[in-house]
Design a protein around this motif. Sequence first.
Motif, PDB file in Angstrom:
ATOM      1  N   LEU A   1       0.838  -1.206   0.000  1.00 39.89           N
ATOM      2  CA  LEU A   1       0.000   0.000   0.000  1.00 39.89           C
ATOM      3  C   LEU A   1       0.866   1.247   0.000  1.00 39.89           C
ATOM      4  N   GLY A   2       1.978   1.218   0.744  1.00 40.51           N
ATOM      5  CA  GLY A   2       2.880   2.357   0.743  1.00 40.51           C
ATOM      6  C   GLY A   2       3.427   2.643  -0.647  1.00 40.51           C
ATOM      7  N   GLU A   3       3.744   1.586  -1.380  1.00 42.52           N
ATOM      8  CA  GLU A   3       4.221   1.761  -2.753  1.00 42.52           C
ATOM      9  C   GLU A   3       3.145   2.388  -3.629  1.00 42.52           C
TER      10      GLU A   3
ATOM     11  N   LEU B   1       5.342   0.977  10.987  1.00 38.55           N
ATOM     12  CA  LEU B   1       5.595   0.518   9.622  1.00 38.55           C
ATOM     13  C   LEU B   1       4.801   1.340   8.614  1.00 38.55           C
ATOM     14  N   ALA B   2       3.546   1.641   8.931  1.00 37.80           N
ATOM     15  CA  ALA B   2       2.694   2.401   8.016  1.00 37.80           C
ATOM     16  C   ALA B   2       3.221   3.825   7.829  1.00 37.80           C
ATOM     17  N   ARG B   3       3.608   4.457   8.915  1.00 38.50           N
ATOM     18  CA  ARG B   3       4.150   5.815   8.794  1.00 38.50           C
ATOM     19  C   ARG B   3       5.429   5.803   7.959  1.00 38.50           C
ATOM     20  N   GLY B   4       6.258   4.798   8.179  1.00 41.74           N
ATOM     21  CA  GLY B   4       7.488   4.693   7.410  1.00 41.74           C
ATOM     22  C   GLY B   4       7.245   4.465   5.932  1.00 41.74           C
ATOM     23  N   ALA B   5       6.106   3.843   5.611  1.00 42.44           N
ATOM     24  CA  ALA B   5       5.759   3.570   4.216  1.00 42.44           C
ATOM     25  C   ALA B   5       5.029   4.738   3.559  1.00 42.44           C
ATOM     26  N   GLY B   6       4.766   5.798   4.317  1.00 40.72           N
ATOM     27  CA  GLY B   6       4.109   6.979   3.754  1.00 40.72           C
ATOM     28  C   GLY B   6       2.602   6.970   3.827  1.00 40.72           C
ATOM     29  N   ILE B   7       2.024   6.067   4.613  1.00 45.14           N
ATOM     30  CA  ILE B   7       0.573   5.990   4.770  1.00 45.14           C
ATOM     31  C   ILE B   7       0.138   6.915   5.906  1.00 45.14           C
TER      32      ILE B   7
ATOM     33  N   ASN C   1      13.090  -3.708  -5.067  1.00 42.99           N
ATOM     34  CA  ASN C   1      11.784  -3.372  -4.514  1.00 42.99           C
ATOM     35  C   ASN C   1      11.924  -2.990  -3.060  1.00 42.99           C
ATOM     36  N   LEU C   2      10.792  -2.642  -2.469  1.00 43.57           N
ATOM     37  CA  LEU C   2      10.783  -2.201  -1.068  1.00 43.57           C
ATOM     38  C   LEU C   2      10.641  -3.346  -0.091  1.00 43.57           C
TER      39      LEU C   2
END
Length: 262
Positions: free
Chosen positions: A44-46, A67-73, A255-256
């Motif tokens: 989802l972050g991608e 993890l979500a904040r780090g992924a930009g969510i 990839n991430l």
Amino acid sequence: MPSDLSPIDKAKFVAAKQATTYVQSGMKVGLGTGSTAAWLVRCLGEMVRDEGLRIKGVPTSTRTAELARGAGIEVISLDEAKWLDLTIDGADEYDGDLNLIKGGGGALLQEKIVATASDQMVVIADVSKQVETLGAFPLPVEVIPFGWQTTKTLIEESLIGMDVLGNTTSLRMNGETPFVTDEGNHILDLHLHRIGNARQLSLVINQIPGVVENGLFIDICDSVVIGYGDGRVEVRDITNGTTDEKTFDFLDEDNLFSDIAD
């Protein structure tokens, strides 16, 4: 996606990747906890970064929130969201009726609250989590620290009249000290081996003083996305009674997701 992933990691990834098709811009989405849910958050972050996906995520643990904040969510609380369009989470076991055992990661309380505050719950899992009858995986029960040994005794006594094969109960540990949940509670793991009547057991356990919640998710899950080590993914929808299948091709790409481990 790199081609050198283990079969289990491929299975988790394809399940998570397929589950992203349920997510649309503008949604408020519950984000599960665990290794399979971690793949989902990164996927989802991608999409947020590369495709302009706009969602608000409600995490089910502090680990998922980080993890979500780090992924930009964008992360919000359930109180802010009030109600969710969708929750996507993993499971430790699921049966043919899509009843679940959850809580292996210690987040069952927040996971159940978030899932029941959603229009739809989708479970992502590898095929090893499928069982005919729940109970091979120990059933987690979250209990308050005060008097936990008394609560443990009461739970064990209640199991005598239940349709289960085992009645051993253990306090979950984190090294030399008891495991503590995000809500400051302990977890008792019930080694039942087989649960003949999950609905009845859930009701009985939750009536015991000191019990906060148990890891049986009954009539909560709407669909399960099952990943296989060869890239196949199967989607079972309990509401429509349908089963669909597709296959992902794995390419050698940067990839991430290479840093996600079990």
